[in-house]
Design a protein around this motif. Structure first.
Motif, short mmCIF file in Angstrom:
data_model
loop_
_atom_site.label_atom_id
_atom_site.label_comp_id
_atom_site.label_asym_id
_atom_site.label_seq_id
_atom_site.Cartn_x
_atom_site.Cartn_y
_atom_site.Cartn_z
N HIS A 145 137.94 17.25 29.10
CA HIS A 145 137.50 16.65 30.23
C HIS A 145 136.50 15.69 30.00
O HIS A 145 136.20 14.65 30.59
CB HIS A 145 136.71 17.65 31.11
CG HIS A 145 137.82 18.62 31.99
ND1 HIS A 145 138.12 19.63 31.46
CD2 HIS A 145 137.98 18.50 33.34
CE1 HIS A 145 138.95 20.17 32.34
NE2 HIS A 145 138.83 19.31 33.51
N LEU A 146 136.14 15.46 28.69
CA LEU A 146 135.07 14.40 28.32
C LEU A 146 135.79 13.22 27.46
O LEU A 146 136.17 13.08 26.34
CB LEU A 146 134.14 14.90 27.38
CG LEU A 146 132.85 15.57 27.99
CD1 LEU A 146 133.25 16.73 28.87
CD2 LEU A 146 131.83 15.75 27.03
N GLU B 14 134.05 7.01 29.67
CA GLU B 14 132.41 7.08 29.11
C GLU B 14 132.31 7.87 27.94
O GLU B 14 131.48 7.65 27.07
CB GLU B 14 131.76 7.92 30.25
CG GLU B 14 130.11 8.16 30.00
CD GLU B 14 129.24 8.83 30.79
OE1 GLU B 14 128.07 9.18 30.72
OE2 GLU B 14 129.92 9.30 31.79
N PHE B 15 133.14 8.73 27.54
CA PHE B 15 133.30 9.81 26.44
C PHE B 15 134.40 9.34 25.65
O PHE B 15 135.66 9.03 25.90
CB PHE B 15 133.11 11.17 26.69
CG PHE B 15 131.72 11.44 27.69
CD1 PHE B 15 130.83 11.28 26.74
CD2 PHE B 15 131.60 11.35 28.91
CE1 PHE B 15 129.46 11.87 27.37
CE2 PHE B 15 130.56 11.73 29.56
CZ PHE B 15 129.32 11.69 28.70
N SER C 1 136.31 12.17 22.57
CA SER C 1 136.07 13.37 22.03
C SER C 1 137.05 13.65 20.70
O SER C 1 138.23 13.40 20.97
CB SER C 1 136.24 14.48 23.09
OG SER C 1 135.32 14.33 24.06
N VAL D 287 131.26 21.00 33.07
CA VAL D 287 131.44 19.68 32.65
C VAL D 287 130.10 18.94 32.95
O VAL D 287 129.50 17.93 32.01
CB VAL D 287 132.79 19.05 33.11
CG1 VAL D 287 132.95 17.64 32.72
CG2 VAL D 287 133.87 19.91 32.49
N ASN D 288 129.79 18.93 34.13
CA ASN D 288 128.75 18.06 34.40
C ASN D 288 127.33 18.42 33.86
O ASN D 288 126.49 17.51 33.44
CB ASN D 288 128.55 18.31 35.80
CG ASN D 288 129.73 17.49 36.84
OD1 ASN D 288 130.06 16.66 36.30
ND2 ASN D 288 129.96 18.06 38.13
N LYS E 142 127.67 17.01 30.24
CA LYS E 142 127.69 15.52 30.32
C LYS E 142 126.13 15.02 30.45
O LYS E 142 125.77 14.04 29.81
CB LYS E 142 128.51 14.89 31.57
CG LYS E 142 129.87 14.86 31.38
CD LYS E 142 130.83 14.42 32.62
CE LYS E 142 132.07 14.05 32.28
NZ LYS E 142 132.77 13.51 33.45
N TYR F 2 124.44 15.47 27.30
CA TYR F 2 124.80 14.33 26.14
C TYR F 2 123.86 13.06 26.80
O TYR F 2 123.26 12.35 25.81
CB TYR F 2 126.22 13.95 26.34
CG TYR F 2 127.18 15.30 25.53
CD1 TYR F 2 126.49 16.23 24.64
CD2 TYR F 2 128.54 15.29 25.56
CE1 TYR F 2 127.03 17.22 24.03
CE2 TYR F 2 129.17 16.29 24.96
CZ TYR F 2 128.60 17.27 24.33
OH TYR F 2 129.40 18.41 23.72
N ARG F 3 123.98 12.63 28.01
CA ARG F 3 123.43 11.36 28.36
C ARG F 3 121.67 11.65 28.13
O ARG F 3 121.41 10.45 27.54
CB ARG F 3 123.80 11.32 29.87
CG ARG F 3 124.95 10.98 30.57
CD ARG F 3 125.32 11.25 31.83
NE ARG F 3 126.54 10.91 32.25
CZ ARG F 3 127.09 11.40 33.18
NH1 ARG F 3 126.53 12.39 33.94
NH2 ARG F 3 128.59 11.34 33.43
#
Length: 408
Positions: A25-26, A30-31, A33, A391-392, A395, A398-399
Motif C-alpha cells: 500500500h505504500l 508519494e512512497f 517501498s 496504512v494512514n 503514512k 513517516y511524514r
C-alpha cells in the motif's frame, strides 16, 4: 520517500501479512517501498506467496534466520550494502531478529551518511521475547541489546497496543516515552465478511456436524502458543457428563514443528473424535466463517491477529489474559469460576486449562451472549483495526519523521 522494510522471515503469522500489506500500500507517487526478508527454515510454513500475489518482489537474504548465528556477520554486511544501494529515507524493522541486526546495519549506514539525521530508523514490536521464550540468562542478554538499540539506533518504536507499550517501556525499561507510538494492527475486513456465505460448505469439508459448536485455534504450532493447554481443556470437557452438555469440536488450523507431538497427545488422551487438525489454509477467512468460538491459549502475545480477525468475522473468543489480549476484551460483564466474561469474549489466567474449559462451556451454553459478543466485537474491529487506518497511521508517522529531518 523511500522506505526499506526488514523482517526476519515471511513465515505463517501476523507479521508476514503486516509487512506485505504495508509494502503493497505504500507505493508511488508519494512512497517507494523495498521489502527485505530472510528465508523460512525447514519445518516452518512459508507465506511468501502473499508477497507474490500482491505483486511484490522481496529481496531475500538466505543467511538471515530467527536465531543468533555465526552467519549474522554476513547478514549485517549484506544489509549495510543493500542500504547503501537503496539509499532509504526510513528503515523500518519488524520482529526481534530483524530488529536487532537491521537496526545495527541501519546505524552503521546512518553514520556513514554525510547529512546528519537524514535516515530515520523505526522498529515495530509485533510481540516481544522478554518472557516465556528463552532462559533467564538469554532473556537478560536480549534486554540489554534492546535497551542499547532503543537508545542509539532507533528514532521511533511502534507498539501495537497500549498494554504492549506499557510492558516494553515501564516493565522492561526499553526506550523513552517520547520514542513510542501506539499503532494497532490493521486487517482486510472485507475479505472476512465476504467469506461468511461459504460457512456451510467449509464446515462440511472439515467434517463439522450442524449441531457441533466449533472451537477454532488459528496460528503457528509453537511453544509460545501453548496449544497443549487447549488439548488439556478439551480433555477436561471430554470427561464431563451432563444431559445438557453442548457438543464441542476443537479445530486446529495451522502448522509448525510441534504438530506431530500435538497429534500424538490427542491420540494418547483419546481425543480423536473431538479434535481435528486441518493444517495451514490459504482460505483463512473461510476458516473463521466455519468456526463458532476463536480460542487462544498463548503464554505471551503482542496483539493476537487471530482474535482481531475472529471479531471481524463476527466470532466471540476465549483467550488467556496475556499481553495485548487485555486491550481486545472490551467491558467486563461478569465473572465465573476461573474465567471472566467481557463484551467481546472471555478470558482466564495463563496455563489454567480448567478455567479455559469452564469459559468455553459458558460461551457454548449461552447463544444469546455469543450473538451479542459477535455484534460488539465486529463493531470494535471495524472501528479500530481496518487496513485503511493502519496504512494512514503509518503514512502519518513517516511524514512526521520526514518533516523532522527537514527541520534538522
Amino acid at each position: 520517500m523511500k522506505i526499506v522494510r526488514i523482517i526476519a522471515r515471511l513465515n505463517v503469522g501476523g507479521p508476514a501479512r503486516h509487512v506485505t500489506w504495508l509494502t503493497e500500500h505504500l507505493r508511488p507517487p508519494e512512497f517507494e517501498s523495498v521489502l527485505i526478508a530472510g528465508t523460512v527454515p525447514v519445518g516452518e510454513e512459508d507465506m511468501s506467496y502473499l508477497a507474490r500475489s500482491a505483486g511484490l518482489e522481496p529481496i531475500y537474504i538466505a543467511e538471515m534466520s530467527r536465531e543468533l548465528s555465526p552467519k549474522d556477520g554476513v547478514v549485517l554486511w549484506k544489509l549495510f550494502n543493500l542500504l547503501r544501494r537503496e539509499r532509504p529515507d526510513i528503515v523500518h524493522t519488524h520482529t526481534a531478529k530483524a530488529g536487532t541486526i537491521g537496526r545495527i546495519a541501519s546505524l552503521a549506514y546512518k553514520i556513514s551518511r554525510p547529512r546528519k539525521g537524514a535516515v530515520k530508523i523505526v522498529h515495530t514490536f509485533h510481540g516481544h521475547v522478554f518472557h516465556s521464550y528463552y532462559s533467564p540468562l538469554k532473556t537478560k542478554l536480549f534486554l540489554l541489546i534492546e535497551r542499547f538499540l532503543a537508545r542509539f539506533a532507533t528514532d521511533k518504536i511502534i507498539a501495537i497496543s497500549e498494554q504492549q507499550r506499557s510492558e516494553i517501556l515501564e516493565m522492561f525499561r526499553i526506550g523513552r516515552a517520547t520514542q513510542f507510538e501506539v499503532i494497532p494492527l490493521g486487517i482486510d475486513l472485507d475479505a472476512l465478511l465476504a467469506a461468511e456465505h461459504d460457512r456451510e460448505k467449509i464446515r462440511a469439508a472439515i467434517g463439522l456436524a450442524d449441531d457441533e459448536i466449533a472451537v477454532g485455534f488459528v496460528g503457528r504450532l509453537t511453544e509460545i502458543k501453548n496449544v497443549p493447554m487447549l488439548l488439556e481443556a478439551a480433555d477436561v470437557y471430554s470427561k464431563l457428563s451432563s444431559s445438557d452438555l453442548p457438543k464441542l469440536r476443537f479445530v486446529i488450523a495451522g502448522d509448525g514443528h510441534m504438530r506431530r507431538e500435538l497429534e500424538a497427545e490427542v491420540t494418547k488422551r483419546g481425543l480423536g473424535e473431538i479434535v481435528t487438525f486441518i493444517g495451514n489454509r490459504t482460505d483463512i477467512a473461510g476458516v473463521y466463517s466455519a468456526i463458532d468460538i476463536v480460542a487462544l491459549t498463548s503464554l505471551n502475545e503482542g496483539t493476537p491477529l487471530s482474535l482481531i480477525e475472529g471479531m471481524a468475522a463476527g466470532k466471540p473468543f476465549m483467550a488467556t489474559s496475556v499481553g495485548g489480549v487485555v486491550d481486545l476484551l472490551g467491558q467486563q460483564l461478569e465473572s465465573g469460576e476461573g474465567f471472566k466474561v467481557f463484551s467481546h469474549g472471555a478470558s482466564c489466567a495463563s496455563n489454567d486449562a480448567g478455567g479455559f474449559a469452564a469459559g468455553l462451556l459458558y460461551l457454548a451454553r449461552n447463544e444469546k451472549l455469543r450473538t451479542s459478543m459477535a455484534r460488539e466485537g465486529r463493531r470494535f474491529a471495524r472501528e479500530n483495526y481496518s487496513m485503511d487506518r493502519l496504512v494512514n497511521d503509518i503514512k502519518g508517522l513517516y511524514r512526521r519523521l520526514a518533516d523532522s529531518t527537514l527541520d534538522a
